[in-house]
Design a protein around this motif. Sequence first.
Motif, PDB file in Angstrom:
ATOM      1  N   PHE A 197      -5.311  -6.678   5.251  1.00  0.00           N
ATOM      2  CA  PHE A 197      -4.997  -5.792   6.370  1.00  0.00           C
ATOM      3  C   PHE A 197      -5.283  -6.445   7.715  1.00  0.00           C
ATOM      4  O   PHE A 197      -4.663  -6.065   8.716  1.00  0.00           O
ATOM      5  N   PRO A 211       4.318   1.784   8.570  1.00  0.00           N
ATOM      6  CA  PRO A 211       3.670   1.236   7.361  1.00  0.00           C
ATOM      7  C   PRO A 211       2.272   1.773   7.097  1.00  0.00           C
ATOM      8  O   PRO A 211       1.999   2.249   5.981  1.00  0.00           O
ATOM      9  N   PRO A 212       1.341   1.756   8.078  1.00  0.00           N
ATOM     10  CA  PRO A 212       0.005   2.279   7.768  1.00  0.00           C
ATOM     11  C   PRO A 212      -0.017   3.781   7.514  1.00  0.00           C
ATOM     12  O   PRO A 212      -0.769   4.259   6.648  1.00  0.00           O
ATOM     13  N   ALA A 244       1.709   4.442   4.068  1.00  0.00           N
ATOM     14  CA  ALA A 244       0.876   3.947   2.964  1.00  0.00           C
ATOM     15  C   ALA A 244      -0.179   4.978   2.582  1.00  0.00           C
ATOM     16  O   ALA A 244      -0.480   5.171   1.393  1.00  0.00           O
ATOM     17  N   VAL A 247      -3.837   1.751  -3.592  1.00  0.00           N
ATOM     18  CA  VAL A 247      -3.543   1.030  -2.352  1.00  0.00           C
ATOM     19  C   VAL A 247      -2.302   0.143  -2.460  1.00  0.00           C
ATOM     20  O   VAL A 247      -1.374   0.258  -1.647  1.00  0.00           O
ATOM     21  N   VAL A 292       1.156   0.755  -0.327  1.00  0.00           N
ATOM     22  CA  VAL A 292       1.428  -0.158   0.783  1.00  0.00           C
ATOM     23  C   VAL A 292       2.779  -0.842   0.595  1.00  0.00           C
ATOM     24  O   VAL A 292       3.581  -0.941   1.533  1.00  0.00           O
ATOM     25  N   SER A 310       5.446   1.628   1.360  1.00  0.00           N
ATOM     26  CA  SER A 310       5.532   1.928   2.794  1.00  0.00           C
ATOM     27  C   SER A 310       6.266   0.818   3.541  1.00  0.00           C
ATOM     28  O   SER A 310       7.046   1.085   4.461  1.00  0.00           O
ATOM     29  N   HIS A 347       4.792  -7.647   5.059  1.00  0.00           N
ATOM     30  CA  HIS A 347       4.904  -7.300   3.650  1.00  0.00           C
ATOM     31  C   HIS A 347       4.595  -8.512   2.765  1.00  0.00           C
ATOM     32  O   HIS A 347       3.809  -8.426   1.812  1.00  0.00           O
ATOM     33  N   PHE A 354       0.899  -9.393   2.976  1.00  0.00           N
ATOM     34  CA  PHE A 354       0.046  -8.502   2.198  1.00  0.00           C
ATOM     35  C   PHE A 354       0.008  -8.917   0.730  1.00  0.00           C
ATOM     36  O   PHE A 354      -1.034  -8.817   0.064  1.00  0.00           O
TER      37      PHE A 354
END
Length: 233
Positions: free
Chosen positions: A112, A153-154, A157, A169, A173, A176, A212, A215
């Motif tokens: 993150f 996104p946040p 998610a 999670v 995520v 999202s 993306h 992550f």
Amino acid sequence: MTSTTATSLYPNAPLYFTLLLIIAVVGFYPSYFSVLGETDAAHHFHGVLATAWMLLLILQSWLMRRRHFSAHRTIGRVSLVVAPLFVASGLLVIHVMVSSSNGFSKAFGARFAFVDLLAIGYFAVAYALAIHHRRNMALHARFLASTAILVLPPALARALQFIPGLDSVIPSVNASFLISELIVAALLVVDARRSGPLLPYSALLVVVIIQHIGFVVIPRIEWWNRLCASFVG
């Protein structure tokens, strides 16, 4: 650009920004809005400024819709304070996150941190370009709109974790980011069909895709994980 063009560019912008704010409140309600008394100062600082930024976008787009151009320009000066403070608050929250030794930060802090740094960086660049192109309403509006889309996104998610199968999670995520990528791609297609400027949403799409990918692959990037781990303790 004429006043008529300015008001017809995004006639439903206040509604869209309001919808984004609602998504953000729903997504962040369990982890922030419902536990305000237990939240640290850094997250309060960031939460207040993020909310203020969304409210500012709603107000500014409404003023343009109502053709209150003078008020729009006057209130726009507030952004010269809110935007830099928002960037500073985002960096502060990232530092708090990677410095924490709790289980979540150990498991996902490095991921993150990468995602949020990209978001803060794009926000700063998009805002600067929006100010630079303030006389070109097509570019100005799109760069500012793209700063709001960064919340998707946040917020998604967190909101998607209420759905079975996405209640952890990593799946939430990834979902999202996929939804956000599709939304930005759709905006880009609409602009291409209308011969609108493609730079703002093209740049945003690239940033979201890199977020993306980052992550997913960050756990395998040793130097980044060591850098983030060095803040703990």
